[in-house]
Design an enzyme around this catalytic site. Structure first.
Site, PDB file in Angstrom:
ATOM      1  N   CYS A   1       2.293   3.105   9.874  1.00  0.00           N
ATOM      2  CA  CYS A   1       2.567   4.585   9.448  1.00  0.00           C
ATOM      3  C   CYS A   1       3.212   5.210  10.288  1.00  0.00           C
ATOM      4  O   CYS A   1       2.824   5.619  11.450  1.00  0.00           O
ATOM      5  CB  CYS A   1       1.333   5.039   9.029  1.00  0.00           C
ATOM      6  SG  CYS A   1       1.285   6.686   8.342  1.00  0.00           S
TER       7      CYS A   1
ATOM      8  N   ASN B   1       9.342  -7.003   4.333  1.00  0.00           N
ATOM      9  CA  ASN B   1       9.266  -5.619   3.524  1.00  0.00           C
ATOM     10  C   ASN B   1      10.292  -4.693   3.954  1.00  0.00           C
ATOM     11  O   ASN B   1      10.659  -4.655   5.138  1.00  0.00           O
ATOM     12  CB  ASN B   1       7.947  -4.980   3.852  1.00  0.00           C
ATOM     13  CG  ASN B   1       7.862  -3.553   3.334  1.00  0.00           C
ATOM     14  OD1 ASN B   1       7.640  -2.672   4.167  1.00  0.00           O
ATOM     15  ND2 ASN B   1       8.065  -3.099   2.173  1.00  0.00           N
ATOM     16  N   GLY B   2      10.983  -4.067   2.878  1.00  0.00           N
ATOM     17  CA  GLY B   2      11.769  -2.914   3.271  1.00  0.00           C
ATOM     18  C   GLY B   2      13.153  -3.198   2.505  1.00  0.00           C
ATOM     19  O   GLY B   2      13.901  -4.298   2.462  1.00  0.00           O
TER      20      GLY B   2
ATOM     21  N   PRO C   1       0.857  -1.321  -0.080  1.00  0.00           N
ATOM     22  CA  PRO C   1      -0.142  -0.080   0.106  1.00  0.00           C
ATOM     23  C   PRO C   1       0.880   1.188  -0.207  1.00  0.00           C
ATOM     24  O   PRO C   1       1.969   1.260   0.718  1.00  0.00           O
ATOM     25  CB  PRO C   1      -0.791   0.108   1.313  1.00  0.00           C
ATOM     26  CG  PRO C   1      -0.263  -1.140   2.170  1.00  0.00           C
ATOM     27  CD  PRO C   1       0.878  -1.653   1.275  1.00  0.00           C
TER      28      PRO C   1
HETATM   29  C1  LIG Z   1       5.280   7.216  -0.503  1.00  0.00           C
HETATM   30  C2  LIG Z   1       4.957   6.352   0.189  1.00  0.00           C
HETATM   31  C3  LIG Z   1       3.493   5.958   0.710  1.00  0.00           C
HETATM   32  C4  LIG Z   1       3.347   4.989   1.762  1.00  0.00           C
HETATM   33  N1  LIG Z   1       1.988   4.784   2.162  1.00  0.00           N
HETATM   34  C5  LIG Z   1       1.796   3.726   2.727  1.00  0.00           C
HETATM   35  C6  LIG Z   1       0.335   3.207   3.142  1.00  0.00           C
HETATM   36  O1  LIG Z   1      -0.560   3.742   2.695  1.00  0.00           O
HETATM   37  N2  LIG Z   1       0.178   2.220   4.083  1.00  0.00           N
HETATM   38  C7  LIG Z   1       1.220   1.474   4.510  1.00  0.00           C
HETATM   39  O2  LIG Z   1       1.184   0.256   4.893  1.00  0.00           O
HETATM   40  N3  LIG Z   1       2.295   1.669   4.161  1.00  0.00           N
HETATM   41  C8  LIG Z   1       2.802   2.786   3.199  1.00  0.00           C
HETATM   42  N4  LIG Z   1       4.142   3.203   2.834  1.00  0.00           N
HETATM   43  C9  LIG Z   1       5.527   2.261   3.617  1.00  0.00           C
HETATM   44  C10 LIG Z   1       5.575   1.180   2.387  1.00  0.00           C
HETATM   45  O3  LIG Z   1       4.563   0.381   2.343  1.00  0.00           O
HETATM   46  C11 LIG Z   1       6.700   0.250   2.995  1.00  0.00           C
HETATM   47  O4  LIG Z   1       6.337  -0.445   4.174  1.00  0.00           O
HETATM   48  C12 LIG Z   1       7.937   1.192   3.122  1.00  0.00           C
HETATM   49  O5  LIG Z   1       8.382   1.837   2.096  1.00  0.00           O
HETATM   50  C13 LIG Z   1       9.259   0.327   3.097  1.00  0.00           C
HETATM   51  O6  LIG Z   1       9.523  -0.402   1.797  1.00  0.00           O
HETATM   52  P1  LIG Z   1      10.638  -0.055   1.242  1.00  0.00           P
HETATM   53  O7  LIG Z   1      11.790   0.160   1.585  1.00  0.00           O
HETATM   54  O8  LIG Z   1      10.833  -1.250  -0.048  1.00  0.00           O
HETATM   55  O9  LIG Z   1      10.069   1.100   0.378  1.00  0.00           O
HETATM   56  C14 LIG Z   1       4.424   4.330   2.021  1.00  0.00           C
HETATM   57  C15 LIG Z   1       5.738   4.441   1.606  1.00  0.00           C
HETATM   58  C16 LIG Z   1       6.047   5.427   0.817  1.00  0.00           C
HETATM   59  C17 LIG Z   1       7.322   5.744   0.417  1.00  0.00           C
END
Ligand SMILES: Cc1cc2nc3c(=O)[nH]c(=O)nc-3n(C[C@H](O)[C@H](O)[C@H](O)COP(=O)(O)O)c2cc1C
Length: 325
Positions: free
Chosen positions: A99, A199-200, A13
């Site tokens: 969040c 995730n991450g 998301p």
């Molecule tokens: C622009 C943006 C919007 C996000 N919105 C949500 C969200 O609505 N719900 C959620 O659970 N995480 C949200 N996240 C977190 C991501 O789902 C994810 O957990 C986080 O970016 C870590 O993964 P990554 O290191 O692969 O980016 C958001 C992240 C970003 C950068």
């Protein structure tokens, strides 16, 4: 590699990013599940128009699910029963406990819930009794380095019948900075019987292989890695099927931007589409040569025709300057 074949690859998301058009594209490239951005249960109950748009899942989407956030168990129950349970095309609900944004955190929602395991206990019980749909909870490793409690939160989820959990390997204090801690994800996987999605920091196929080998998680959720690069789903799927993958060309990237633009217009008006697409264009072009100027220019353009013309000019420029070198 064979042990990686049955791993699920999910689209995270992402607020302001995972709208209908982008979810459809990610499904096309192989996302096993997609999610709406997080939607407030308060807004759901009050039937806010914008929220209804965020919740809308089109007929083209076969694997789309809804993410909600909130704090009050009664409201969570009402929102699910009244607004989500009737939606037959939605198979799963994700509940946000990750969040970090100040305005969410201040309200005691999102990652702030991790401070209150008793409330997490109550909320997860409520989630499970409110619906027959599958439920996942998405959380972080803790509020900060000194108060990591992801093992406790994971156990509460499991004990209360949550179907699976998604862990972002950072604390709230880290927001999106520093490296995600894949060792923590591994610890969670070792401590639970229900599936754990990692995730991450997965930006490449190599990251995918490494996170899976390190954590032994049941799947991976892609987030910033697919912004401007939904092809990553295909790269991973191709790698799993054939042991190799081939990166798309700049021509395909430019065609993909145009396709996304046209698709977004099916769901949003012209103005919203331009605004939405500006950031996507920036992300898509990020990896291409001399794209900085084009990215800046896109932000000044106001119509599809102007943007498509600029993209065509850029494509010709690349053809002359790079293809023919
Ligand atoms: C622009 C943006 C919007 C996000 N919105 C949500 C969200 O609505 N719900 C959620 O659970 N995480 C949200 N996240 C977190 C991501 O789902 C994810 O957990 C986080 O970016 C870590 O993964 P990554 O290191 O692969 O980016 C958001 C992240 C970003 C950068």
């Amino acid at each position: 590699m064979s042990e990686l074949k049955n791993k699920e690859i999910l689209l995270a998301p992402l607020a302001g990013v995972t709208d209908n058009a982008f979810r459809i594209i990610c499904e096309k490239y192989g996302a096993d599940k997609t999610f709406t951005e997080m939607i407030s249960v308060n807004a759901l109950i009050y039937d806010n128009r914008q929220t209804n748009e965020l919740m809308y899942i089109s007929e083209k989407e076969k694997r789309a699910n809804i993410q909600i956030f909130g704090r009050d168990p009664e409201k969570i129950e009402r929102a699910i029963k009244e607004k989500i349970n009737p939606l037959e095309n939605v198979k799963e609900i994700s509940f946000n406990m990750g969040c970090p944004a100040p305005k969410i955190f201040k309200n005691g929602e999102g990652s702030a819930l991790m401070k209150d395991p008793n409330l997490v206990n109550e909320i997860t019980k409520t989630l499970v009794k409110s619906t027959d749909k599958r439920i996942n909870v998405k959380f972080r490793t803790g509020i900060d380095e000194l108060s990591k409690n992801f093992l406790e939160i994971g156990k509460i989820c499991e004990d209360n019948g949550i179907d699976y959990v998604i862990i972002h390997g950072r604390t709230r204090e880290q927001y999106y900075q520093g490296k995600a801690n894949w060792q923590d994800i591994k610890k969670l996987k070792e401590s639970l019987k229900i599936p754990v999605i990692a995730n991450g920091d997965v930006f490449t196929v190599e990251d995918f292989i490494e996170i899976m080998e390190t954590t032994k998680a049941d799947g991976v959720m892609l987030a910033r890695g697919i912004m401007g690069n939904p092809f990553l789903f295909k790269y991973i799927k191709d790698y799993l099927a054939n042991g190799t993958y081939k990166k798309v060309s700049y021509k395909e990237i430019i065609e993909q931007i145009k396709d996304q633009y046209e698709l977004t217009l099916k769901f949003k008006d012209e103005l919203l589409t331009v605004n939405q697409m500006r950031k996507h264009v920036g992300w898509y072009l990020k990896s291409l040569p001399n794209a900085t100027k084009i990215r800046a220019k896109v932000n000044t353009l106001k119509s599809k025709e102007e943007i498509f013309k600029l993209l065509d000019e850029y494509k010709n420029y690349l053809e002359v300057n790079y293809d023919r070198k």
